[in-house]
Write a protein that holds these residues in place. Structure first.
Motif, PDB file in Angstrom:
ATOM      1  N   LEU A   1       0.843  -1.197   0.000  1.00 37.07           N
ATOM      2  CA  LEU A   1       0.000   0.000   0.000  1.00 37.07           C
ATOM      3  C   LEU A   1       0.877   1.246   0.000  1.00 37.07           C
ATOM      4  O   LEU A   1       1.788   1.373   0.823  1.00 37.07           O
ATOM      5  N   THR A   2       0.566   2.160  -0.894  1.00 36.67           N
ATOM      6  CA  THR A   2       1.301   3.427  -0.916  1.00 36.67           C
ATOM      7  C   THR A   2       0.885   4.258   0.292  1.00 36.67           C
ATOM      8  O   THR A   2      -0.109   3.961   0.962  1.00 36.67           O
ATOM      9  N   SER A   3       1.606   5.322   0.534  1.00 38.32           N
ATOM     10  CA  SER A   3       1.301   6.196   1.673  1.00 38.32           C
ATOM     11  C   SER A   3      -0.107   6.772   1.569  1.00 38.32           C
ATOM     12  O   SER A   3      -0.842   6.821   2.557  1.00 38.32           O
ATOM     13  N   SER A   4      -0.499   7.194   0.373  1.00 40.66           N
ATOM     14  CA  SER A   4      -1.842   7.761   0.213  1.00 40.66           C
ATOM     15  C   SER A   4      -2.909   6.690   0.423  1.00 40.66           C
ATOM     16  O   SER A   4      -3.962   6.968   0.997  1.00 40.66           O
ATOM     17  N   GLU A   5      -2.639   5.469  -0.020  1.00 38.31           N
ATOM     18  CA  GLU A   5      -3.590   4.377   0.207  1.00 38.31           C
ATOM     19  C   GLU A   5      -3.697   4.048   1.693  1.00 38.31           C
ATOM     20  O   GLU A   5      -4.781   3.765   2.201  1.00 38.31           O
ATOM     21  N   ARG A   6      -2.566   4.097   2.391  1.00 34.02           N
ATOM     22  CA  ARG A   6      -2.586   3.857   3.845  1.00 34.02           C
ATOM     23  C   ARG A   6      -3.407   4.923   4.564  1.00 34.02           C
ATOM     24  O   ARG A   6      -4.170   4.619   5.479  1.00 34.02           O
ATOM     25  N   GLU A   7      -3.240   6.187   4.153  1.00 34.53           N
ATOM     26  CA  GLU A   7      -4.005   7.284   4.759  1.00 34.53           C
ATOM     27  C   GLU A   7      -5.493   7.103   4.503  1.00 34.53           C
ATOM     28  O   GLU A   7      -6.314   7.285   5.403  1.00 34.53           O
ATOM     29  N   GLU A   8      -5.843   6.727   3.276  1.00 31.82           N
ATOM     30  CA  GLU A   8      -7.254   6.513   2.938  1.00 31.82           C
ATOM     31  C   GLU A   8      -7.828   5.357   3.739  1.00 31.82           C
ATOM     32  O   GLU A   8      -8.951   5.443   4.263  1.00 31.82           O
ATOM     33  N   LEU A   9      -7.069   4.274   3.860  1.00 29.03           N
ATOM     34  CA  LEU A   9      -7.524   3.118   4.627  1.00 29.03           C
ATOM     35  C   LEU A   9      -7.738   3.486   6.098  1.00 29.03           C
ATOM     36  O   LEU A   9      -8.746   3.111   6.707  1.00 29.03           O
ATOM     37  N   ALA A  10      -6.820   4.244   6.654  1.00 28.62           N
ATOM     38  CA  ALA A  10      -6.954   4.668   8.053  1.00 28.62           C
ATOM     39  C   ALA A  10      -8.190   5.544   8.233  1.00 28.62           C
ATOM     40  O   ALA A  10      -8.932   5.382   9.212  1.00 28.62           O
ATOM     41  N   ALA A  11      -8.431   6.459   7.286  1.00 35.23           N
ATOM     42  CA  ALA A  11      -9.607   7.327   7.372  1.00 35.23           C
ATOM     43  C   ALA A  11     -10.897   6.510   7.266  1.00 35.23           C
ATOM     44  O   ALA A  11     -11.857   6.744   8.010  1.00 35.23           O
ATOM     45  N   LEU A  12     -10.915   5.539   6.377  1.00 38.42           N
ATOM     46  CA  LEU A  12     -12.099   4.690   6.230  1.00 38.42           C
ATOM     47  C   LEU A  12     -12.340   3.847   7.481  1.00 38.42           C
ATOM     48  O   LEU A  12     -13.486   3.653   7.900  1.00 38.42           O
ATOM     49  N   ARG A  13     -11.277   3.371   8.085  1.00 38.52           N
ATOM     50  CA  ARG A  13     -11.424   2.588   9.324  1.00 38.52           C
ATOM     51  C   ARG A  13     -11.953   3.461  10.460  1.00 38.52           C
ATOM     52  O   ARG A  13     -12.772   3.016  11.258  1.00 38.52           O
ATOM     53  N   ARG A  14     -11.463   4.719  10.540  1.00 43.05           N
ATOM     54  CA  ARG A  14     -11.980   5.639  11.557  1.00 43.05           C
ATOM     55  C   ARG A  14     -13.468   5.902  11.340  1.00 43.05           C
ATOM     56  O   ARG A  14     -14.259   5.872  12.290  1.00 43.05           O
ATOM     57  N   GLU A  15     -13.846   6.147  10.092  1.00 48.79           N
ATOM     58  CA  GLU A  15     -15.248   6.400   9.785  1.00 48.79           C
ATOM     59  C   GLU A  15     -16.103   5.175  10.094  1.00 48.79           C
ATOM     60  O   GLU A  15     -17.191   5.295  10.661  1.00 48.79           O
ATOM     61  N   ASN A  16     -15.602   4.011   9.751  1.00 54.73           N
ATOM     62  CA  ASN A  16     -16.324   2.768  10.024  1.00 54.73           C
ATOM     63  C   ASN A  16     -16.536   2.586  11.526  1.00 54.73           C
ATOM     64  O   ASN A  16     -17.632   2.234  11.973  1.00 54.73           O
ATOM     65  N   ARG A  17     -15.504   2.847  12.310  1.00 57.01           N
ATOM     66  CA  ARG A  17     -15.601   2.727  13.765  1.00 57.01           C
ATOM     67  C   ARG A  17     -16.637   3.718  14.319  1.00 57.01           C
ATOM     68  O   ARG A  17     -17.470   3.370  15.149  1.00 57.01           O
ATOM     69  N   ARG A  18     -16.610   4.961  13.798  1.00 57.50           N
ATOM     70  CA  ARG A  18     -17.569   5.973  14.247  1.00 57.50           C
ATOM     71  C   ARG A  18     -18.995   5.568  13.900  1.00 57.50           C
ATOM     72  O   ARG A  18     -19.907   5.697  14.719  1.00 57.50           O
ATOM     73  N   LEU A  19     -19.192   5.041  12.695  1.00 63.33           N
ATOM     74  CA  LEU A  19     -20.532   4.614  12.281  1.00 63.33           C
ATOM     75  C   LEU A  19     -21.022   3.435  13.125  1.00 63.33           C
ATOM     76  O   LEU A  19     -22.201   3.362  13.474  1.00 63.33           O
ATOM     77  N   ARG A  20     -20.125   2.508  13.447  1.00 63.56           N
ATOM     78  CA  ARG A  20     -20.511   1.382  14.320  1.00 63.56           C
ATOM     79  C   ARG A  20     -20.924   1.884  15.705  1.00 63.56           C
ATOM     80  O   ARG A  20     -21.877   1.381  16.294  1.00 63.56           O
ATOM     81  N   GLU A  21     -20.203   2.884  16.215  1.00 67.45           N
ATOM     82  CA  GLU A  21     -20.561   3.466  17.511  1.00 67.45           C
ATOM     83  C   GLU A  21     -21.928   4.133  17.431  1.00 67.45           C
ATOM     84  O   GLU A  21     -22.739   4.022  18.354  1.00 67.45           O
ATOM     85  N   ASP A  22     -22.198   4.828  16.319  1.00 65.20           N
ATOM     86  CA  ASP A  22     -23.510   5.456  16.132  1.00 65.20           C
ATOM     87  C   ASP A  22     -24.614   4.415  16.090  1.00 65.20           C
ATOM     88  O   ASP A  22     -25.679   4.595  16.697  1.00 65.20           O
ATOM     89  N   ILE A  23     -24.363   3.316  15.385  1.00 66.72           N
ATOM     90  CA  ILE A  23     -25.363   2.243  15.308  1.00 66.72           C
ATOM     91  C   ILE A  23     -25.616   1.659  16.684  1.00 66.72           C
ATOM     92  O   ILE A  23     -26.772   1.427  17.069  1.00 66.72           O
ATOM     93  N   ASP A  24     -24.549   1.423  17.451  1.00 67.05           N
ATOM     94  CA  ASP A  24     -24.712   0.885  18.805  1.00 67.05           C
ATOM     95  C   ASP A  24     -25.527   1.832  19.674  1.00 67.05           C
ATOM     96  O   ASP A  24     -26.384   1.400  20.437  1.00 67.05           O
ATOM     97  N   ALA A  25     -25.275   3.136  19.561  1.00 69.27           N
ATOM     98  CA  ALA A  25     -26.030   4.120  20.343  1.00 69.27           C
ATOM     99  C   ALA A  25     -27.506   4.100  19.948  1.00 69.27           C
ATOM    100  O   ALA A  25     -28.386   4.156  20.813  1.00 69.27           O
TER     101      ALA A  25
END
Length: 139
Positions: free
Chosen positions: A63-87
């Motif tokens: 994974l290139t640096s930009s791909e790593r950054e995108e993956l990290a951002a998507l994982r953060r968003e996914n985690r936030r959405l899961r927390e919203d669903i749980d709430a």
């Protein structure tokens, strides 16, 4: 037993500094270990920087640096959405028995097409209109 070396606080480095270190390693006049020692860095960190630079340059698979950054951002968003669903699930569980049945006003619908302004109108559990009038509510 020997004394353990105290852990150094985690440091962060600018992309420019990392690029300079990678350039020194790629020139070939010093080994990665020697460059790391000269700049008081861990050899593992320098090796990782060199590998990432090779991936970014297309010389190595990964994974290139930009791909790593995108993956990290998507994982953060996914985690936030899961927390919203749980709430929302917890909120739904907490409202069980409070007019969340078809045909009654509760989660947005109005029974019988009547125009009522209060969200709990006609809900005896919430002390709505029917409960206040002493009327029976059909289930």
């Amino acid at each position: 037993m020997g004394k353990k070396k105290p852990r150094r606080a985690r440091r962060s480095f600018t992309p420019e500094f990392k690029a300079e270190i990678v350039g020194l390693c790629r020139r070939g006049d010093r080994s990665i270990g020697q460059v790391a020692k000269d700049f008081e860095l861990t050899e593992t960190a320098v090796r990782d920087w060199v590998k990432q630079a090779e991936v970014d340059a297309g010389e190595r698979n990964g994974l290139t640096s930009s791909e790593r950054e995108e993956l990290a951002a998507l994982r953060r968003e996914n985690r936030r959405l899961r927390e919203d669903i749980d709430a929302l699930k917890r909120a739904t569980l907490g409202s069980t028995g409070r007019c969340n049945v078809p045909g009654r006003r509760g989660a947005g619908g109005v029974a019988g097409g009547e125009d009522r302004t209060s969200g709990d109108v006609g809900c005896p559990e919430a002390g709505g209109l029917a409960a206040m009038e002493g009327g029976a509510v059909a289930q």
